[in-house]
Design an enzyme around this catalytic site. Structure first.
Site, mmCIF file in Angstrom:
data_model
loop_
_atom_site.group_PDB
_atom_site.id
_atom_site.type_symbol
_atom_site.label_atom_id
_atom_site.label_comp_id
_atom_site.label_asym_id
_atom_site.label_seq_id
_atom_site.Cartn_x
_atom_site.Cartn_y
_atom_site.Cartn_z
ATOM 1 N N CYS A 39 -10.506 -3.114 -4.822
ATOM 2 C CA CYS A 39 -9.552 -4.138 -5.426
ATOM 3 C C CYS A 39 -10.103 -5.417 -6.018
ATOM 4 O O CYS A 39 -9.616 -5.861 -6.767
ATOM 5 C CB CYS A 39 -8.262 -4.598 -4.362
ATOM 6 S SG CYS A 39 -7.135 -3.057 -3.918
ATOM 7 N N ASN A 95 0.773 -1.218 -0.253
ATOM 8 C CA ASN A 95 0.013 0.139 0.045
ATOM 9 C C ASN A 95 0.965 1.324 0.106
ATOM 10 O O ASN A 95 1.967 1.252 0.668
ATOM 11 C CB ASN A 95 -1.016 0.012 1.129
ATOM 12 C CG ASN A 95 -0.207 -0.179 2.490
ATOM 13 O OD1 ASN A 95 0.590 -0.981 2.693
ATOM 14 N ND2 ASN A 95 -1.092 0.204 3.484
ATOM 15 N N CYS A 122 -9.993 -5.117 -0.618
ATOM 16 C CA CYS A 122 -11.217 -4.240 -0.266
ATOM 17 C C CYS A 122 -12.020 -4.341 -1.510
ATOM 18 O O CYS A 122 -11.719 -4.786 -2.515
ATOM 19 C CB CYS A 122 -10.673 -2.840 0.049
ATOM 20 S SG CYS A 122 -10.164 -2.072 -1.534
ATOM 21 N N GLU A 124 0.280 5.385 0.481
ATOM 22 C CA GLU A 124 -0.665 6.094 0.829
ATOM 23 C C GLU A 124 -0.227 7.594 0.335
ATOM 24 O O GLU A 124 0.937 7.822 -0.159
ATOM 25 C CB GLU A 124 -0.853 6.148 2.275
ATOM 26 C CG GLU A 124 -1.215 4.852 2.883
ATOM 27 C CD GLU A 124 -1.644 4.811 4.331
ATOM 28 O OE1 GLU A 124 -0.894 5.675 5.129
ATOM 29 O OE2 GLU A 124 -2.420 3.770 4.861
ATOM 30 N N CYS A 132 -3.895 0.511 -2.846
ATOM 31 C CA CYS A 132 -3.891 -0.588 -1.889
ATOM 32 C C CYS A 132 -2.761 -1.638 -2.524
ATOM 33 O O CYS A 132 -2.356 -1.593 -3.725
ATOM 34 C CB CYS A 132 -5.186 -1.442 -1.743
ATOM 35 S SG CYS A 132 -6.525 -0.653 -1.067
ATOM 36 N N GLU A 144 -2.819 -4.755 -3.063
ATOM 37 C CA GLU A 144 -3.373 -5.849 -4.319
ATOM 38 C C GLU A 144 -3.097 -5.024 -5.480
ATOM 39 O O GLU A 144 -2.870 -5.493 -6.487
ATOM 40 C CB GLU A 144 -4.626 -6.105 -3.996
ATOM 41 C CG GLU A 144 -4.975 -6.805 -2.654
ATOM 42 C CD GLU A 144 -5.167 -6.051 -1.342
ATOM 43 O OE1 GLU A 144 -4.702 -4.732 -1.394
ATOM 44 O OE2 GLU A 144 -5.839 -6.610 -0.660
HETATM 45 N N1 THU Z 1 -5.487 -1.648 2.297
HETATM 46 C C1 THU Z 1 -4.699 -2.312 1.267
HETATM 47 O O1 THU Z 1 -3.437 -1.919 0.761
HETATM 48 N N2 THU Z 1 -5.375 -3.526 0.941
HETATM 49 C C2 THU Z 1 -6.561 -3.687 1.519
HETATM 50 O O2 THU Z 1 -7.307 -4.810 1.088
HETATM 51 C C3 THU Z 1 -7.263 -3.137 2.652
HETATM 52 C C4 THU Z 1 -6.646 -1.894 2.752
HETATM 53 C C5 THU Z 1 -4.568 -0.524 2.720
HETATM 54 C C6 THU Z 1 -5.157 1.075 2.478
HETATM 55 C C7 THU Z 1 -4.592 1.939 3.501
HETATM 56 O O3 THU Z 1 -3.262 2.351 3.335
HETATM 57 C C8 THU Z 1 -4.439 1.104 4.605
HETATM 58 O O4 THU Z 1 -4.583 -0.377 4.262
HETATM 59 C C9 THU Z 1 -5.480 1.163 5.483
HETATM 60 O O5 THU Z 1 -6.823 1.330 5.098
#
Ligand code: THU
Length: 131
Positions: free
Chosen positions: A90, A44, A87, A46, A55, A57
């Site tokens: 994704c 991930n 999520c 940000e 994300c 994925e």
């Molecule tokens: N996140 C992911 O990378 N994958 C997921 O399937 C769920 C959420 C990340 C996004 C964000 O940087 C952090 O987790 C909190 O939501």
């Protein structure tokens, strides 16, 4: 193709170290096994504009597509000791490229994980075939 789930989880856990998550403090790693046998990892990433976050994925998927891959067998996601399934966004993006029998491996550790199909996670999906 046979999937070595534990190995794919190990890739995801190794990638997770590089997650950029200063806002959530929630590092996620993903490893995507292409039909070619290659593994593509993502974390991930940000943004101070939170909605621009990518994300793990989708980072793995775009890395794979960048390398010319368009067919996939399995995805492992590692986010710590609790299993974190992809999520909704994704899941939808995975459905763009992956069949509903894609194995989605949601890991607690290298030897403790759950396996779902994309079809289980995204039933009645809207896909390119829906158009
Ligand atoms: N996140 C992911 O990378 N994958 C997921 O399937 C769920 C959420 C990340 C996004 C964000 O940087 C952090 O987790 C909190 O939501």
């Amino acid at each position: 193709m046979a999937v070595n789930s534990a190995l794919l989880v190990a890739y995801a856990r190794a990638a997770r170290v590089h997650a950029y998550c200063p806002y959530s403090g929630f590092p996620v790693g993903a490893a995507l096994l292409a039909s070619s046998g290659e593994v593509y990892c993502g974390v991930n990433c940000e943004s101070a504009s939170y909605g621009a976050t990518i994300c793990a994925e989708r980072a793995a998927l775009t890395a794979a597509v960048t390398a010319g891959e368009t067919a996939f067998v399995a995805l492992a996601v590692a986010a710590g000791e609790e299993p974190v399934p992809p999520c909704g966004v994704c899941r939808q993006v995975l459905a763009e490229f992956c069949d509903m029998d894609l194995e989605v491996i949601v890991a607690r550790s290298c030897d403790d994980f759950e396996v779902y199909t994309l079809g289980q996670l995204l039933p009645q999906a809207f896909t390119p075939r829906s158009l």
